[in-house]
Design an enzyme around this catalytic site. Structure first.
Site, PDB file in Angstrom:
ATOM      1  N   CYS A   1       0.839  -1.190   0.000  1.00  0.00           N
ATOM      2  CA  CYS A   1       0.000   0.000   0.000  1.00  0.00           C
ATOM      3  C   CYS A   1       0.879   1.247   0.000  1.00  0.00           C
ATOM      4  CB  CYS A   1      -0.893   0.018   1.236  1.00  0.00           C
ATOM      5  SG  CYS A   1      -1.827  -1.518   1.480  1.00  0.00           S
TER       6      CYS A   1
ATOM      7  N   LEU B   1      -3.350  -1.976  -2.000  1.00  0.00           N
ATOM      8  CA  LEU B   1      -3.187  -3.088  -2.923  1.00  0.00           C
ATOM      9  C   LEU B   1      -3.654  -4.326  -2.171  1.00  0.00           C
ATOM     10  CD1 LEU B   1      -2.076  -4.039  -5.713  1.00  0.00           C
ATOM     11  CD2 LEU B   1       0.080  -4.525  -4.547  1.00  0.00           C
TER      12      LEU B   1
END
Length: 618
Positions: free
Chosen positions: A2, A55
């Site tokens: 992320c 993600l």
């Protein structure tokens, strides 16, 4: 994986200007969107703002962030980037203490572990991470970075605002924080670059949370704690026990890092490091009837132009084919042409917010974008050379006794191209020497260390604090630029800590490079691969690439507005472009030779121009 970012200030009520600060958080999300394209969210409190781009790898449905939990009338929020490989062990400990989980994400494991045990719990986390936790009741902010610095964390103080982000570009979203470079920054770019001093963000006023550190920011200011460091102590295991433990640590790290709710893949170069990782992954997946995706990289027409040298003795393709046949992987050969890697030199700068390892980074940027079309998670063989002694500077006396960073033994290829008046101001050679000496002082040699063993211990320390960090930065930025999560099993802190004190007579027994890794991994991959001579990441030898770079740099130099004129001696650079380039004598590491110097200068000019950097050199 992320992207995280945000700001904190106890003296400001951000909610009084909510629309403005909410817009800042959203801008932070936008510029870090490539790190987490699946989802994004923000949290704005009176004294703290947090932004997250996600993600999705673990708990795809309910692992969203920022994540807030309440415990005994207290409220805590986490904003996290990374993966925890011993999350199940922590989850079981917390369940026994009465905690209840509402997700299966490792994010919640971290947050509840902090609530249960306090910040020192981070010592026992096995993973790659950078995260902040905001304690609402005490109005304080904690920040953490993993043991070896796999995940990035940058920060600055601006008018009493603490601003942080996974990448430097996120910090520039905060009003009035401008990109500036002073004498120290230029020394970083041209002296130690493309490496950088750990803790440095290169830009003036921007710092990096050091690996193995956490901080607490409250009404009394900021306090840093180092929770992990490389320590020298006698190695007491026998050779046989060392082999056994090394094999366990390596295979355990690989198996742990396979945890994912989406399919994984591996990079497979045909060398020992990536082959061991791929071999273990393939065996584990085969137990459940699954096939491993593998990817290898090369450059168009390299068969025609390849030049064998001490740093790159052989090509990879024949060895890749042998490994693919051995592990029955679903393999894809990826190629990059010289036009593509030249075009990606500038996006490569944007991926790191700094000049990079030139086409070494730009080509990997391309390869990662191709891999992302098939997988979201990849395991790589990075860091084995730093840990097990695979580089030439561990073995050759001229490197061991150089008295400087062994991957940059000579600064002349750099200083010969810079303006003499600038060199007089920034004292580049003195900066490099002082930085080297400061790093060397950090590690203690043992009384029983011989002179050569003490030098190898120092070089091992420098490799892991400097060179390995550069490669980890490269791996993170080039992969996350396309939303691909890269994992590095060899950078498991247990391996790093254990191998640091294994004596050279075991690491390179009988004069064999990386002997300990090879012998401990017998049976996992074919001996032909296991005992292959090291060949690093490939690079192009196509003369057309060098010619293209030269023409690009000439165009830059012919433009009187190009910012690089403030830095380089135009005449010296033009003379350099006329001379044939030595492909086998690197000026940084093993890969950055003459053509990469041209590419690096192109990147520096683009960096100065694109970020509109103010040069603050007196």
């Amino acid at each position: 994986m992320c992207g995280i970012s945000g700001f904190y200030n106890r003296k400001t009520d951000f909610l009084k200007n909510q629309e403005n600060y909410q817009s800042i958080l959203e801008n932070m999300c936008q510029v870090l969107n490539h790190r987490g394209p699946d989802a994004s969210d923000t949290l704005l409190q009176p004294h703290c703002g947090l932004a997250h781009t996600r993600l999705s790898i673990i708990d795809l449905e309910s692992g969203c962030q920022p994540m807030t939990r309440k415990w005994k009338n207290s409220t805590y929020t986490i904003c996290y980037n990374g993966e925890i490989y011993n999350a199940n062990e922590w989850r079981n400990k917390l369940l026994k203490k009465g905690f209840i989980f509402s997700t299966t994400s490792d994010t919640e494991v971290i947050l509840l572990s902090f609530i249960a045990y306090g910040p020192e719990f981070v010592k026992e986390l096995n993973g790659i991470f950078a995260f902040v936790i905001y304690d609402h009741g005490k109005d304080c902010l904690y920040g953490f970075r993993d043991h070896c610095g796999v995940k990035p964390f940058y920060f600055t103080f601006h008018q009493e605002n603490f601003v942080f982000a996974s990448e430097i570009k996120g910090i520039f979203c905060f009003p009035d924080i401008k990109p500036q470079i002073d004498e120290t920054g230029l020394c970083e770019i041209f002296g130690t670059g493309p490496a950088k001093r750990y803790g440095s963000g290169v830009f003036k006023g921007i710092l990096e949370l050091k690996p193995g550190h956490y901080f607490c920011l409250n009404e009394y200011g900021i306090h840093f704690t180092q929770y992990f460091r490389l320590c020298s102590h006698p190695h007491e295991d026998s050779y046989e026990s060392t082999l056994e433990k090394t094999r366990f640590l390596v295979t355990d790290a690989i198996r742990r890092q396979m945890v994912s709710d989406v399919p994984i893949c591996t990079f497979l170069s045909g060398g020992i490091d990536s082959s061991v990782v791929s071999g273990v992954c393939a065996m584990e997946l085969a137990k459940t009837g699954k096939q491993l995706n593998t990817f290898s990289f090369d450059f168009a027409q390299n068969n025609r132009y390849f030049k064998s040298n001490d740093f790159q003795p052989t090509q990879d393709a024949p060895f890749v084919a042998k490994m693919v046949k051995h592990i029955h992987s679903n393999h894809r050969y990826l190629e990059c042409d010289y036009d593509t890697q030249a075009k990606l030199l500038y996006p490569s700068v944007e991926s790191r917010d700094l000049p990079t390892m030139a086409d070494v980074d730009s080509s990997l940027l391309y390869f990662c974008s191709e891999v992302k079309q098939y997988n979201k998670v990849v395991l790589t063989g990075e860091c084995a050379d730093e840990i097990f002694g695979g580089y030439p500077w561990f073995h050759k006396e001229e490197f061991l006794n150089s008295g400087t960073f062994p991957w940059t033994p000579d600064l002349t290829p750099r200083t010969s191209l810079l303006r003499k008046d600038l060199l007089a101001k920034i004292h580049l050679e003195e900066y490099v020497q002082e930085t080297y000496k400061e790093s060397i002082k950090e590690i203690a040699v043992l009384p029983e260390d011989s002179e050569i063993e003490a030098n190898r211990r120092r070089i091992s320390y420098l490799n892991q604090k400097w060179f390995m960090q550069t490669l980890l930065d490269r791996m993170d930025r080039t992969s996350m630029y396309s939303g691909l999560e890269a994992r590095v099993p060899f950078a498991d802190y247990r391996i790093v800590a254990y191998m640091f004190n294994v004596p050279w007579e075991m690491k390179a027994k009988d004069g064999m490079v990386k002997h300990l890794l090879r012998q401990s991994c017998r049976g996992l991959i074919p001996d032909e691969i296991l005992f292959r001579r090291k060949s690093p990441y490939p690079k192009t030898y196509d003369p057309h690439y060098e010619n293209l770079l030269s023409s690009m740099l000439i165009q830059v130099l012919q433009n009187p507005k190009s910012p690089i004129h403030y830095i380089v001696d135009k005449g010296a650079v033009m003379q350099f472009l006329k001379n044939p380039k030595d492909y086998g004598k690197p000026w940084y590491g093993q890969l950055m030779a003459g053509p990469q110097m041209i590419a690096y200068l192109l990147q520096v000019n683009y960096w100065l121009e694109h970020y509109q950097i103010d040069l603050c050199v007196e």
